[in-house]
Design a protein around this motif. Structure first.
Motif, PDB file in Angstrom:
ATOM      1  N   SER A  99       0.929  -1.321  -0.165  1.00  0.00           N
ATOM      2  CA  SER A  99       0.310  -0.227  -0.238  1.00  0.00           C
ATOM      3  C   SER A  99       0.847   1.142   0.024  1.00  0.00           C
ATOM      4  CB  SER A  99      -1.045  -0.076   1.234  1.00  0.00           C
ATOM      5  OG  SER A  99       0.266  -0.299   2.322  1.00  0.00           O
ATOM      6  N   ALA A 100       0.394   2.278  -0.526  1.00  0.00           N
ATOM      7  CA  ALA A 100       0.689   3.331  -0.734  1.00  0.00           C
ATOM      8  C   ALA A 100       0.586   4.251   0.998  1.00  0.00           C
ATOM      9  CB  ALA A 100       0.841   4.409  -2.347  1.00  0.00           C
ATOM     10  N   GLN A 101       1.413   4.938   1.343  1.00  0.00           N
ATOM     11  CA  GLN A 101       1.143   5.550   3.062  1.00  0.00           C
ATOM     12  C   GLN A 101       1.667   7.016   2.478  1.00  0.00           C
ATOM     13  OE1 GLN A 101      -0.920   4.315   4.674  1.00  0.00           O
ATOM     14  NE2 GLN A 101      -0.832   2.515   3.814  1.00  0.00           N
ATOM     15  N   PRO A 102       1.004   8.584   2.655  1.00  0.00           N
ATOM     16  CA  PRO A 102       0.924   9.317   2.861  1.00  0.00           C
ATOM     17  C   PRO A 102       1.843  10.014   3.776  1.00  0.00           C
ATOM     18  CG  PRO A 102      -1.386   9.374   3.278  1.00  0.00           C
ATOM     19  CD  PRO A 102      -0.991   8.094   2.820  1.00  0.00           C
ATOM     20  N   THR A 103       2.865  10.349   3.565  1.00  0.00           N
ATOM     21  CA  THR A 103       3.722  11.520   4.162  1.00  0.00           C
ATOM     22  C   THR A 103       4.564  12.763   3.704  1.00  0.00           C
ATOM     23  OG1 THR A 103       5.813  10.674   3.300  1.00  0.00           O
ATOM     24  CG2 THR A 103       4.999   8.882   5.090  1.00  0.00           C
ATOM     25  N   ALA A 104       4.747  13.351   5.191  1.00  0.00           N
ATOM     26  CA  ALA A 104       4.759  14.946   4.739  1.00  0.00           C
ATOM     27  C   ALA A 104       6.184  14.606   3.561  1.00  0.00           C
ATOM     28  CB  ALA A 104       5.817  15.223   5.478  1.00  0.00           C
ATOM     29  N   ASP A 105       7.062  13.348   3.610  1.00  0.00           N
ATOM     30  CA  ASP A 105       8.303  13.946   1.911  1.00  0.00           C
ATOM     31  C   ASP A 105       7.710  13.631   0.834  1.00  0.00           C
ATOM     32  OD1 ASP A 105      10.531  13.220   5.451  1.00  0.00           O
ATOM     33  OD2 ASP A 105       9.643  15.057   3.840  1.00  0.00           O
ATOM     34  N   GLY A 106       6.313  12.467   1.096  1.00  0.00           N
ATOM     35  CA  GLY A 106       5.938  11.469  -0.399  1.00  0.00           C
ATOM     36  C   GLY A 106       5.517  10.248   0.314  1.00  0.00           C
ATOM     37  N   ASP A 107       4.458   9.602  -0.251  1.00  0.00           N
ATOM     38  CA  ASP A 107       4.567   8.584   0.172  1.00  0.00           C
ATOM     39  C   ASP A 107       5.234   7.296  -0.023  1.00  0.00           C
ATOM     40  OD1 ASP A 107       1.674   8.254  -3.065  1.00  0.00           O
ATOM     41  OD2 ASP A 107       1.560   9.447  -0.436  1.00  0.00           O
ATOM     42  N   GLU A 108       5.462   6.855   0.520  1.00  0.00           N
ATOM     43  CA  GLU A 108       5.897   5.278   1.479  1.00  0.00           C
ATOM     44  C   GLU A 108       5.502   4.259   1.227  1.00  0.00           C
ATOM     45  OE1 GLU A 108       7.352   5.880   5.769  1.00  0.00           O
ATOM     46  OE2 GLU A 108       4.919   4.348   5.251  1.00  0.00           O
ATOM     47  N   LEU A 109       6.473   3.073   0.791  1.00  0.00           N
ATOM     48  CA  LEU A 109       5.414   1.547  -0.007  1.00  0.00           C
ATOM     49  C   LEU A 109       5.615   1.161   1.676  1.00  0.00           C
ATOM     50  CD1 LEU A 109       4.454  -0.365  -1.878  1.00  0.00           C
ATOM     51  CD2 LEU A 109       6.854  -1.184  -1.806  1.00  0.00           C
ATOM     52  N   ARG A 110       4.464   0.607   2.174  1.00  0.00           N
ATOM     53  CA  ARG A 110       4.464   0.098   3.257  1.00  0.00           C
ATOM     54  C   ARG A 110       3.952  -1.887   2.560  1.00  0.00           C
ATOM     55  NH1 ARG A 110       3.402   0.427   9.249  1.00  0.00           N
ATOM     56  NH2 ARG A 110       4.503   2.345   8.625  1.00  0.00           N
ATOM     57  N   VAL A 111       4.596  -2.283   3.202  1.00  0.00           N
ATOM     58  CA  VAL A 111       4.297  -3.546   2.443  1.00  0.00           C
ATOM     59  C   VAL A 111       3.822  -4.591   3.450  1.00  0.00           C
ATOM     60  CG1 VAL A 111       4.850  -5.857   0.560  1.00  0.00           C
ATOM     61  CG2 VAL A 111       5.834  -3.690   0.735  1.00  0.00           C
ATOM     62  N   LYS A 112       2.962  -5.550   3.740  1.00  0.00           N
ATOM     63  CA  LYS A 112       2.370  -6.573   4.786  1.00  0.00           C
ATOM     64  C   LYS A 112       2.974  -8.113   3.942  1.00  0.00           C
ATOM     65  CE  LYS A 112      -1.463  -7.820   6.183  1.00  0.00           C
ATOM     66  NZ  LYS A 112      -2.654  -7.622   6.500  1.00  0.00           N
ATOM     67  N   VAL A 113       4.290  -8.579   4.351  1.00  0.00           N
ATOM     68  CA  VAL A 113       4.262 -10.042   4.004  1.00  0.00           C
ATOM     69  C   VAL A 113       3.582 -11.320   5.560  1.00  0.00           C
ATOM     70  CG1 VAL A 113       6.370 -11.121   3.803  1.00  0.00           C
ATOM     71  CG2 VAL A 113       6.226  -9.017   3.108  1.00  0.00           C
ATOM     72  N   THR A 114       2.723 -11.808   4.495  1.00  0.00           N
ATOM     73  CA  THR A 114       1.930 -12.540   5.119  1.00  0.00           C
ATOM     74  C   THR A 114       2.234 -14.042   4.847  1.00  0.00           C
ATOM     75  OG1 THR A 114      -0.126 -11.669   5.677  1.00  0.00           O
ATOM     76  CG2 THR A 114      -0.667 -13.585   5.839  1.00  0.00           C
ATOM     77  N   LEU A 115       2.999 -14.842   5.694  1.00  0.00           N
ATOM     78  CA  LEU A 115       3.812 -16.118   5.422  1.00  0.00           C
ATOM     79  C   LEU A 115       2.867 -16.964   6.510  1.00  0.00           C
ATOM     80  CD1 LEU A 115       6.588 -16.882   5.257  1.00  0.00           C
ATOM     81  CD2 LEU A 115       5.943 -18.614   6.682  1.00  0.00           C
ATOM     82  N   ASN A 116       2.504 -18.659   5.678  1.00  0.00           N
ATOM     83  CA  ASN A 116       1.237 -19.109   5.721  1.00  0.00           C
ATOM     84  C   ASN A 116       2.639 -20.577   5.904  1.00  0.00           C
ATOM     85  OD1 ASN A 116      -0.857 -21.283   6.189  1.00  0.00           O
ATOM     86  ND2 ASN A 116      -1.383 -20.331   4.119  1.00  0.00           N
ATOM     87  N   ASN A 117       2.368 -21.215   6.933  1.00  0.00           N
ATOM     88  CA  ASN A 117       2.982 -22.478   7.118  1.00  0.00           C
ATOM     89  C   ASN A 117       2.049 -23.655   7.100  1.00  0.00           C
ATOM     90  OD1 ASN A 117       3.868 -24.482   7.680  1.00  0.00           O
ATOM     91  ND2 ASN A 117       5.020 -23.887   9.979  1.00  0.00           N
ATOM     92  N   ARG A 118       2.437 -24.215   5.596  1.00  0.00           N
ATOM     93  CA  ARG A 118       1.444 -24.994   5.720  1.00  0.00           C
ATOM     94  C   ARG A 118       1.454 -26.448   6.635  1.00  0.00           C
ATOM     95  NH1 ARG A 118      -1.845 -23.880   0.875  1.00  0.00           N
ATOM     96  NH2 ARG A 118      -2.075 -26.253   0.449  1.00  0.00           N
ATOM     97  N   THR A 119       3.008 -26.885   6.794  1.00  0.00           N
ATOM     98  CA  THR A 119       2.808 -28.087   7.245  1.00  0.00           C
ATOM     99  C   THR A 119       2.623 -28.124   8.747  1.00  0.00           C
ATOM    100  OG1 THR A 119       5.159 -27.277   8.334  1.00  0.00           O
ATOM    101  CG2 THR A 119       5.615 -27.917   6.454  1.00  0.00           C
ATOM    102  N   SER A 120       3.110 -29.077   9.338  1.00  0.00           N
ATOM    103  CA  SER A 120       2.506 -29.043  10.791  1.00  0.00           C
ATOM    104  C   SER A 120       3.050 -28.646  12.000  1.00  0.00           C
ATOM    105  CB  SER A 120       1.627 -30.861  10.789  1.00  0.00           C
ATOM    106  OG  SER A 120       2.686 -31.548  10.578  1.00  0.00           O
ATOM    107  N   GLY A 121       4.251 -28.731  11.337  1.00  0.00           N
ATOM    108  CA  GLY A 121       5.843 -28.552  11.804  1.00  0.00           C
ATOM    109  C   GLY A 121       6.547 -27.206  12.345  1.00  0.00           C
ATOM    110  N   GLU A 122       7.135 -27.052  13.154  1.00  0.00           N
ATOM    111  CA  GLU A 122       7.761 -25.027  13.014  1.00  0.00           C
ATOM    112  C   GLU A 122       8.138 -25.196  11.453  1.00  0.00           C
ATOM    113  OE1 GLU A 122       7.711 -24.740  17.524  1.00  0.00           O
ATOM    114  OE2 GLU A 122       9.842 -25.293  17.081  1.00  0.00           O
ATOM    115  N   LEU A 123       8.297 -23.957  11.304  1.00  0.00           N
ATOM    116  CA  LEU A 123       9.266 -23.547   9.992  1.00  0.00           C
ATOM    117  C   LEU A 123      10.099 -22.539  10.204  1.00  0.00           C
ATOM    118  CD1 LEU A 123       7.174 -23.326   6.683  1.00  0.00           C
ATOM    119  CD2 LEU A 123       9.453 -25.230   7.352  1.00  0.00           C
TER     120      LEU A 123
END
Lengths: 380, 208
Positions: B57-81
């Motif tokens: 998403s583009a987030q406005p700031t006083a110096d212009g837009d910043e890019l903010r990226v939300k990273v969602t990681l889905n562990n599909r296994t039954s064990g820890e990664l």
């Protein structure tokens, strides 16, 4: 420059005997565009194309080299060279999701001297994912599909829509009736699981059109439990694709879902044969079990359970086209999963591994051992 | 001095991978990622050990837009990664503006989801860029990680940031246009002098 994973890497300890996608062709290496269309166009002073047809067309060879003969009515000739992402003989083209044909403009140059060969080009160019999608697709054709006479006949005019924003991360789908494969942007780095797998579905459909019985699990994966018709079609697609990466003498063929190499223990081994009991985590009704059965029918690497069958790839591929039409249950016909009106699935164990076994087996060369060695992938 | 170098120095002094929520940086998500389909003649690719979704998403700031990226990681296994993220900013010619930044590896429990934010501050020159997000995970030490690579495509114009689709980005950027290679037959390899009547050899023979 390649950005594709799923190559075989000896530096990671993998056994790359008979591997067709070695590390020096994978991510980080310059690789040639094989049999890609090259077009020469007249241009104006701004480099814009003039006319509706190129003045010269050719294709690269397997080393990426090309020669194009063209003519121009006067000198200096102002032309540009486009590399159009279509395979020779119109096997497939890479297009945008809106149907635009992708191409790279290589040069815009003035050629002042007549009747002379003009070298144009450098051996290392293209920084876009489009080129890598093309490379992955051409690998499937060159290393596997072209060896089947039936696929030589039917596998043409296939469209790859890339990048397709309708697809989620890592997703790709095949629509056989439209001869279209649609791929998400990030699929480019996972050719084994994306373009090759989907080309496997496309080949399966074009060889003998059928109605797919669908994905049933809520989270489809390599080892998820599916209906037998689903598991087989997915395993078949993967087998057809897998031969692009490993051939019949490979002792350690692996199915890899990763943007890099999987290493000797990553992904899934196609050579695993556990007998009548399935390996832990790979149920009988999973796609990997069907793929392993098919691999055993193909390879020359014999398991400890007495596997000595090794059909040619073209034999296993061409047999798909002999599938009888129809929907009758328990009759080994191509739309067996469906009712006669093709409106609902009434036999989800139809068009499964056991039906394909019926197609390929001969009295002299049955695949009973291979089927049973891989815990009998199922069907009726 | 390249602005990119100054930007790189500016970013390197800040923590721009921001952990949003949950204990140790992740929360448990019970939502389904169902992919079921019964569409005629379609079939799609199966999943591996994990999947990654990017929400830019583009987030406005006083110096212009910043890019903010939300990273969602889905562990599909039954064990820890054990997982790690890498971020690289490149322009549309493939030139690296921000070298790869790798987050501290974190552990994602089995059948769960982890979320992490990444920020590119404002200040990039006008043009097209892509943020390459690499994700690696492994279930035990010494194992070769499974990796995914995805891109966030962005365009900057007078401080305003937009997020075109990958296809639009390819069409509008320089990614599909390779640099001119000088004609070896010409004494002056500068493409800017390639104008008729500027001293070039004029011939009337028909070209071969």
């Amino acid at each position: 420059m390649s950005n594709q994973g799923n190559f075989c890497s000896t530096s990671l300890g993998m056994d790359c005997t008979n591997a067709r996608f070695p590390a020096n062709q994978g991510a980080g290496n310059a690789v040639p565009f094989k049999r890609i269309r090259v077009e020469v166009w007249r241009t104006d002073t701004n480099g814009n194309v003039l006319g509706t047809q190129p003045i010269g067309t050719s294709y690269t060879n397997l080393t990426g080299a090309y020669t194009v003969s063209w003519s121009y009515s006067s000198t200096p000739a102002r032309v540009r060279v486009d590399f159009v992402y279509c395979h020779q003989d119109n096997r497939f083209c890479v297009q945008s999701e809106t149907g635009l044909q992708w191409y790279n403009t290589m040069h815009s140059n003035v050629i002042p001297i007549a009747n002379q060969d003009v070298p144009l080009g450098s051996w290392t160019w293209s920084n876009s994912n489009i080129g890598n999608v093309y490379d992955g697709a051409s690998r499937v054709w060159e290393e596997a599909f072209r060896y089947s006479g039936q696929l030589q006949s039917v596998f043409n005019a296939v469209t790859i829509r890339y990048p397709d924003s309708s697809q989620g991360p890592g997703d790709a789908i095949t629509t056989g009736a439209n001869k279209t494969v649609s791929m998400a942007d990030d699929c480019v780095s996972m050719p084994m699981n994306c373009i090759a797998h989907e080309f496997g579905h496309m080949a399966s459909y074009l060889l003998k059109p059928f109605k797919f019985c669908g994905i049933y699990s809520s989270s489809f994966a390599v080892t998820s439990s599916e209906k037998y018709c689903t598991a087989f079609e997915e395993g078949l697609a993967q087998f057809l694709a897998q031969v692009s990466f490993y051939w019949f003498q490979a002792p350690a063929p692996r199915y890899c879902i990763s943007a890099s190499a999987c290493g000797p223990s990553g992904g899934w081994s196609l050579e695993t044969s556990s007998g009548s009991t399935c390996p832990a985590g790979s149920p009988r009704d999973s796609m990997i079990t069907s793929a392993r059965y098919l691999w055993d029918a193909y390879d020359t690497v014999n398991d400890s359970y007495g596997d000595s069958l090794n059909w040619d790839y073209f034999y296993l591929v061409n047999k798909i086209s002999t599938w009888a039409s129809g929907t009758a249950n328990n009759q080994h016909v191509v739309d067996e999963p469906w009712n006669s009106a093709l409106t609902s699935v009434d036999d989800d164990a139809g068009r499964a591994a056991s039906d394909y076994q019926f197609l390929i087996d001969t009295a002299a060369a049955p695949s009973t051992t291979q089927y049973q060695n891989n815990c009998s992938p199922g069907g009726d | 001095m390249r602005f990119g170098a100054a930007l790189s120095r500016r970013l390197s002094s800040s923590i721009f991978a921001v952990t949003l929520s949950g204990v140790a940086g992740y929360f448990i998500d019970t939502s389904s990622d169902a992919q079921a389909t019964t569409t005629v003649t379609t079939a799609h690719s199966p999943k591996g050990s994990f999947d990654v979704r990017l929400s830019p998403s583009a987030q406005p700031t006083a110096d212009g837009d910043e890019l903010r990226v939300k990273v969602t990681l889905n562990n599909r296994t039954s064990g820890e990664l054990d997982t790690a993220l890498g971020f690289t900013l490149l322009d549309d010619t493939g030139e690296v503006w921000l070298p790869e930044t790798i987050t501290t590896p974190g552990r994602v429990p089995g059948k769960s989801i982890a979320v992490q934010d990444f920020i590119v501050p404002p200040g990039l020159p006008d043009g097209h860029y892509r943020l390459e997000v690499s994700t690696g995970s492994r279930s035990k030490p010494g194992e070769h990680p499974e990796t995914h690579v995805q891109n966030v495509y962005l365009a900057i114009s007078s401080g305003a940031l937009s997020l075109p689709s990958p296809g639009d980005w390819l069409v509008k950027s320089r990614a599909m246009i390779d640099q001119n290679v000088p004609n070896p037959n010409r004494p002056n390899a500068n493409p800017a002098s390639d104008e008729e009547g500027s001293g070039d050899t004029q011939q009337t023979e028909t070209g071969r």
